[in-house]
Design a protein around this motif. Structure first.
Motif, PDB file in Angstrom:
ATOM      1  N   ASN A  24       0.811  -1.206   0.000  1.00 32.53           N
ATOM      2  CA  ASN A  24       0.000   0.000   0.000  1.00 32.53           C
ATOM      3  C   ASN A  24       0.849   1.262   0.000  1.00 32.53           C
ATOM      4  N   HIS A 466      -2.071   4.849   5.753  1.00 28.65           N
ATOM      5  CA  HIS A 466      -1.549   3.693   6.473  1.00 28.65           C
ATOM      6  C   HIS A 466      -0.827   4.175   7.718  1.00 28.65           C
ATOM      7  N   ASN A 527      -5.394   0.741   7.856  1.00 32.00           N
ATOM      8  CA  ASN A 527      -5.389   0.980   6.414  1.00 32.00           C
ATOM      9  C   ASN A 527      -6.645   1.739   6.042  1.00 32.00           C
ATOM     10  N   THR A 529      -6.872   3.137   2.616  1.00 28.11           N
ATOM     11  CA  THR A 529      -6.685   3.449   1.201  1.00 28.11           C
ATOM     12  C   THR A 529      -8.021   3.616   0.490  1.00 28.11           C
TER      13      THR A 529
END
Length: 732
Positions: A24, A466, A527, A529
């Motif tokens: 990521n 992140h 996370n 994203t």
């Protein structure tokens, strides 16, 4: 449902975590879409256009100062106002059942215990509980009575849960975690309409729960509550609120027959429900410069019902109360608070009597006087927070003839070092002194937090996608007054040879106890994203030493039979060999060490503006104890899974949740004859409601244990079946 085998290889888990992070991170470097800031357990994930960094969740419990959840040096969960409003069950304890890593056991209508990242039990002592930063931990016995939170859940702004030790800033008794219930200010309750906004609200709940046995006629228990709140802001500087409430519930069903896995019958006693009156008031005054605030608050809560303990059920009698008064002053980042807690309780042990043949009816009186302060200063790239407190206890306990007072003091300092826009290092610690320990205890903390995500023109990360956190810290729990100085002889009756025989047992405190200490290591990852979804992962190892446990110190044998033993002395040896020996002495001891490990996974998603969903999984493992037998420990459920969804749009709201809990072992009530495993269970809760067109009235129906499974959350606890509650709320 997420299933993880019990022998999860740590190397595989670490490799997976690193791979996800690197993948990521590289996506960000290639120009990945920006995402809002959040913590691992943010239950209110927002779409990108709705949650800029400045609106990320703010918490106060991790460092005793305001900060964004994503920058907290500990794994935290936040139960928001919306989640509370929509939940099928709105008690603080039931709301926390859906949080990963939190273990809850309800054993009677009023007896609920919570442990974080460890096995829970009766008189649970490992979690510090706060109401607006004021401790409600009961120092005389070392546990929390949750029914002494004197507010309606609709007054709660959010519940912050630190999942892990926090003595580095909160001191003693924050051994495995902290729960901070934060209420709305009077101005927030009053609203923002008009020149002198005010709001009066009234809520009425009524319902019943099933307590019938198979093959018998239906038997239902009743429950109700009524709460009223008035809040007003007469001027731009002054606001106040007053609230009162009364709740009640009849007793749950008691188990009959044998304790699971044993030949011992459950003892018969008159089970009790609970009635809990509450009164609370608060006034806030803001100075003209808007930088200074004074808060005055006070309240009283009452309770009655059953508490289960090592000596069996204790009936808390009507009229037992917990009163408090609090004064708080804030100026910028500086905060000082003084509070008084006063407990006045009476009880009756239901299965024992004294050597005089009369029942044992203890009296518990405890006054706590606490003064504390905290502050924050910025020096270049250093954010330094510091503070301290002094605490004085006065005791009057009939079970503890020695020990009338105790003083505690402590101070902490913590430095958050901003090494770069992506990296910060937190290092700090706290020093505490307790009269009953006889030495100073130091609780250090360190954490490294690494962010990644797109940056703004100034090089700052605008929306961290992140976060990796590596942390290590130490916490402790001080022995309670009862641990140190209890002194009691009781008589327990058993069926022997076709008759009833009473034998004496002594309970003596241990003044030589050391503090219980826990050292924790943790890696966490979040996370974001995808802007509307949050993934959280946390893995930890907790090493506890000098555990303070209530234990049986002696057993009657043929060499020392109890007075008046009616059978041959050799019969006592047979009972001992079969694990049914009659206890002669109890006390508290420090046990060597035990290691707990766990992994917590969570996924929270906001599907759209009206629908939120979540799923989380907890794997917990207790390694073999070192220096003592596993029979001295409760064993937490190895697997726990929670999932749910909520809907809130326009006039309509609703929610559903599903929880699974694995089997657990309990050994903390009476002696080995009553110890055993509870079976795994799955429970479904649901609720729905509708608002009036003008928003002044809400009608809702909430159901717990929808499919009417018979749940026993503690091997000695009550049986809990389906409950249905109707609710009407008015706002004027």
């Amino acid at each position: 449902m997420i299933i993880m085998p019990s022998n999860v290889p740590r190397r595989v888990a670490c490799t997976l975590l690193i791979a996800i992070f690197l993948f990521n991170w590289s996506a960000d470097a290639r120009g990945g879409q920006s995402t809002p800031a959040s913590g691992p357990q943010d239950q209110q994930a927002q779409p990108p256009e709705e949650a800029p960094l400045s609106e990320a969740p703010v918490v106060v419990s991790a460092d005793r100062r305001q900060e964004q959840l994503i920058n907290a040096p500990a794994t935290m969960s936040v139960i928001t106002e919306d989640a509370i409003n929509n939940a099928p069950s709105q008690t603080v304890t039931d709301l926390m059942r859906l949080v990963p890593g939190v273990n809850i056991a309800q054993s009677s209508a009023r007896d609920i215990n919570i442990a974080i990242r460890g096995a829970t039990g009766t008189l649970e002592d490992s979690t510090l509980v706060l109401l607006d930063g004021r401790s409600i931990y009961q120092d005389f016995f070392g546990f929390v009575m949750w029914d002494f939170i004197p507010i309606d859940p609709m007054q709660i702004k959010q519940i912050e849960i630190i999942r892990g030790p926090a003595s580095a800033v909160w001191g003693a008794n924050a051994l495995m975690g902290v729960v901070n219930v934060i209420t709305k200010t009077p101005r927030e309750l009053a609203g923002n309409t008009g020149t002198s906004p005010s709001t009066t609200s009234l809520s009425i709940q009524f319902g019943h729960f099933d307590r019938s046995r198979r093959g018998q006629d239906y038997d239902g228990g009743g429950l109700f509550s009524i709460n009223a709140t008035h809040a007003k802001a007469p001027s731009e500087r002054f606001a106040f609120k007053v609230s009162a409430g009364l709740s009640g519930q009849e007793a749950f069903l008691r188990p009959i027959g044998n304790v699971p896995g044993t030949q011992t019958s459950f003892p018969a006693f008159q089970n009790r429900g609970t009635t809990q009156p509450k009164l609370d008031a608060r006034a806030d005054y803001d100075f003209a410069d808007r930088r200074q605030t004074i808060v005055l608050a006070g309240g009283i809560g009452g309770t009655e019902g059953i508490i289960h303990s090592g000596l069996g059920p204790l009936e808390v009698r009507r009229g037992s109360t917990f009163k408090y008064g609090r004064v708080e002053y804030r100026r910028g980042q500086f905060r000082t608070q003084m509070f008084v807690n006063s407990l006045d309780g009476e009880g009756l042990f239901l299965l024992q009597q004294g050597t005089d043949g009369r029942g044992i009816d203890p009296v518990f009186e405890n006054q706590v006087y606490d003064v504390e302060f905290s502050n924050l200063n910025v020096f270049g790239n250093h954010v330094v927070s510091y503070g301290g407190n002094f605490r004085h206890n006065r005791f009057d306990l009939s079970l503890v003839p020695r020990g009338a007072r105790r003083n505690e003091r402590g101070a902490y300092v913590q430095d958050t070092i901003i090494l770069s826009p992506r990296l910060r290092w937190i290092v700090g610690g706290r020093s505490d002194s307790f009269e009953n320990i006889g030495k100073t205890v130091f609780s250090p903390r360190t954490a490294l937090i690494l962010h990644s995500g797109p940056t703004d023109p100034q090089g700052q990360i605008s929306r961290p996608a992140h976060t990796v956190r590596l942390s290590a810290n130490r916490a402790f729990r001080a022995p309670s007054l009862f641990n140190n100085a209890a002194n009691l002889t009781l008589v327990t009756e058993v069926n022997v040879g076709g008759g009833v025989f009473g034998f004496p047992s002594t309970l003596k405190g241990n003044p030589e106890l050391s503090q219980e200490e826990l050292t924790a290591y943790e890696v966490g990852y979040s996370n974001r994203t995808i802007g509307w979804m949050t993934l959280g992962i946390a893995a930890y190892v907790n090493r506890t030493r000098n555990m303070i446990l209530f234990t049986q110190m002696g057993t009657y044998t043929s060499a020392n039979p109890p007075p008046g033993w009616p059978l041959a002395p050799a019969a006592l040896d047979v009972l001992v060999a079969g694990g049914q020996g009659l206890p002669s002495e109890y006390s508290y001891r420090n046990f060597n060490r035990v290691t707990d490990r766990g992994v917590e996974l969570s996924l929270d998603a906001r599907v759209n503006a009206a629908v939120n969903t979540f799923v989380n999984y907890t794997w917990q493992d207790t390694s073999k104890p070192q220096g003592f037998g596993s029979s001295e420990l409760n064993v937490s459920p190895r697997h726990r899974v929670n999932a749910g969804a909520s809907f809130n749009r326009g006039r309509y709201l609703g929610s559903i949740s599903v929880s699974y809990q694995d089997k657990a072992f309990w050994q903390d009530v009476l002696d080995a004859r009553y110890h055993g495993w509870t079976t795994p269970y799955t429970v479904v809760n649901a609720g729905a409601g509708v608002r009036s067109t003008d928003g002044t009235m809400t009608v809702a129906v909430r159901a717990t244990n929808v499919f009417n499974r018979t749940l026993q959350q503690h091997v000695f606890g009550d049986l809990i079946k389906r409950g249905v509650i109707g609710e009407v709320r008015f706002q004027f």
